[in-house]
Design an enzyme around this catalytic site. Structure first.
Site, short mmCIF file in Angstrom:
data_model
loop_
_atom_site.label_atom_id
_atom_site.label_comp_id
_atom_site.label_asym_id
_atom_site.label_seq_id
_atom_site.Cartn_x
_atom_site.Cartn_y
_atom_site.Cartn_z
N HIS A 145 -2.06 -1.89 -4.75
CA HIS A 145 -1.42 -1.62 -6.05
C HIS A 145 -0.29 -0.60 -5.91
O HIS A 145 -0.55 0.59 -5.79
CB HIS A 145 -2.46 -1.08 -7.04
N GLU B 198 1.71 0.30 -8.21
CA GLU B 198 2.01 0.96 -9.49
C GLU B 198 1.21 2.23 -9.74
O GLU B 198 1.54 3.00 -10.63
CB GLU B 198 1.80 -0.03 -10.66
N CYS C 141 -1.83 -7.89 -5.84
CA CYS C 141 -3.28 -8.05 -5.80
C CYS C 141 -3.69 -9.46 -6.24
O CYS C 141 -3.35 -10.42 -5.58
CB CYS C 141 -3.93 -6.97 -6.65
#
Ligand code: XMP
Length: 513
Positions: free
Chosen positions: A169, A171, A81
């Site tokens: 993202h 994660e 990002c």
């Protein structure tokens, strides 16, 4: 030397999540502030670098940008990002101010199935976006390897230099294949093995503790909570009788808590334990006090006094051991008012007085909470300790509104024991953040048999949370609630009403105080 991935923090609320995901791949990870110099990074010899996301724009006057030399270290880099935008901006690509923030789910389509990041990732999958600016032209040598409906550069790579970027993202849980993408980065691109296991951590920690402590003695304040318990078991494995634990019974504990600590650490582990019975000192201090802040202060001060006496009884020691965890020591970067950077200061007893001269021993300070639990399990601590819910330092005093008295403590303890027992039997206790009883010293009218009663109210609180900063009340099944209310009102003398707290945090707090 331990293989590791370094994560540069640009202020994302997910930076610690990235670090934990990497460790779940059995690779050690550490977080550094975004401005760590290339020399500092090179000195640590990481196997790879991850640049986190963040709330800033590369066009902000004080934009947080990394040292450009990090891209020439020959170490693979993954920008996530904002991390991707910062990398692209510094290497000659083009980032444009987005007119509206792209926020939410997107569908990722892999264009280059040879890209190392997307091995064993479906050609099309869901990803989670949250960014304002947009990458519109790639730096030289980069190419797009995956796209989303809103971005031609959702994933990019510069294969020769092993530089990668993701606009989304990986994660977060909303990116279901994100874990695989991170796994591919650390194992396939960076070539890391899978050495970070808790068994390995324990072996290393035991060795380190022995080297640090030598023949000296260590004192540890045992609270019965997860962190100090695991620290005690670990240090004991390393240096045995050189460790003495001090446990303060402040009279504000849950039912059977003090016995359990004695049982587990004294009788089972044979750890030297100084047991300070100080109920009277605490309750005398709290007599007549109703203000929550004053209660906390009195408890904090009394604790220090009693603990100091305990350490004197434990004998001379050079080290004071503490169960400090990694999130307590990460240097946070306050960018754009990121709430993760705000530390819960009011919860921690404000340190010990300077006159207590100890060197610190903090063997858990590179671990996340879930890792501490795994270490505890590996060391043979019971689930009752390893998976216990958080319990505030000032104990039941924050769960009795108004004055704390022996009788109120007795009432609350009984009610709380019922909540605990029913939550465990219903299979809820270990699934949620916290569940407990609160005593409200307001009286209301009831009937029991033929008699009119005029007694206290117990509030039941059960919350889900990741870290205690925000929380939601748990939708417990009605039959469980019914059992709780019935048992509390019938079995606990002095209580004739039971209510359920359905406030989330914010605006409520978890404890009532
Ligand atoms: P609040 O009530 O602020 O609580 O929403 C958030 C979390 O912190 C715990 N808590 C404490 N923990 N010492 C602690 O170690 C304290 O003084 C303390 N006060 C609250 C609370 O149980 C919840 O998990």
């Amino acid at each position: 030397m331990q293989e590791s991935i370094l994560i540069l923090d640009f202020g994302s609320q997910y930076t610690q999540v990235i670090a934990r995901r990497v460790r779940e791949c059995r690779v050690y990870s550490e977080i550094l502030p975004y401005h760590a110099s290339a020399e500092e990074i090179a000195r640590r010899r990481p196997s790879g670098l991850i640049l986190s996301g963040g709330p800033a724009s590369v066009y902000d006057e004080e934009a947080p940008l990394p040292d450009p030399a990090i891209f020439n270290l020959g170490v693979p880099v993954l920008g996530i990002c904002f991390g991707l935008q910062a990398m692209a901006h510094l290497l000659g690509g083009k980032v444009e101010r987005g007119l509206k923030r792209e926020y939410g789910k997107g569908i990722l389509t892999v264009r280059d199935p040879d890209c190392a990041l997307f091995q064993h990732v479906p050609e099309s999958s869901q990803v989670w976006n949250s960014h304002g600016d947009k990458l519109t032209a790639l730096p030289r040598g980069f190419k797009a390897v995956a796209v989303t409906e809103n971005s031609d550069f959702a994933a990019v790579e510069q294969r020769r230099k092993r530089l990668f970027g993701l606009q989304f993202h990986p994660e977060v849980a909303h990116t279901p294949h994100g874990k695989k993408i991170l796994e591919n980065f650390v194992h396939r691109v960076c070539g890391c093995g899978s050495d970070w296991t808790m068994r390995h951590f324990i072996e290393q920690a035991v060795e380190d503790i022995r080297v640090q402590v030598g023949g000296e003695r260590v004192i540890l304040g045992l609270s019965g909570g997860v962190d100090s318990s695991v620290a005690a078991a670990l240090i004991h494995r390393a240096i045995g009788d050189q460790l003495t634990c001090v446990f303060v019974n402040n009279g504000l504990l849950r039912a059977r808590e003090a016995d359990m600590v004695r049982e587990v650490f004294g009788r089972h582990f044979h750890i030297k334990l100084v047991y300070e019975e100080a109920t009277r000192a605490f309750l005398d201090g709290l007599k007549g006090v109703t203000d929550p802040e004053r209660k906390r202060k009195i408890i904090g001060r009394t604790f220090i006094k009693v603990f100091e006496a305990g350490t004197r009884r434990a004998g001379k020691a050079k080290y004071l051991a503490q169960g400090t965890l990694y999130p307590d020591v990460i240097e946070s970067v306050p960018i754009g008012g990121n709430p993760a950077a705000l530390i819960k200061s009011h919860h921690n007893v404000g340190g010990l007085p300077k006159r207590m001269k100890f060197a610190l021993l903090e063997p858990l300070k590179c671990l996340f909470k879930d890792e501490v639990r795994m270490v505890g399990k590996e060391l043979g601590l019971p689930d009752e300790i390893v998976h216990r819910q958080p319990f505030p330092g000032p104990g039941l005093a924050v769960r009795i509104l108004g004055e704390v008295t022996r009788r109120r403590l007795e009432i609350l303890r009984q009610a709380d024991a019922i909540v605990l027992q029913e939550m465990k039997e219903g299979g809820w206790y270990y699934r949620i953040w916290q569940s407990f009883a609160v005593l409200l010293p307001v009286r209301s009218v009831g009937v029991m048999g033929d008699e009119r009663t005029y007694d206290y109210t117990i509030a039941v609180r059960a919350v889900e949370s990741q870290d205690g900063m925000t929380a939601d009340w748990v939708r417990l099944p009605h039959d469980l609630l019914e059992r709780l209310a019935n048992r509390i009102v019938n079995e606990v003398k002095g209580v004739n009403r039971c209510v359920l707290d359905i406030t989330s945090k914010p605006p409520g707090t978890i404890e009532w105080e």
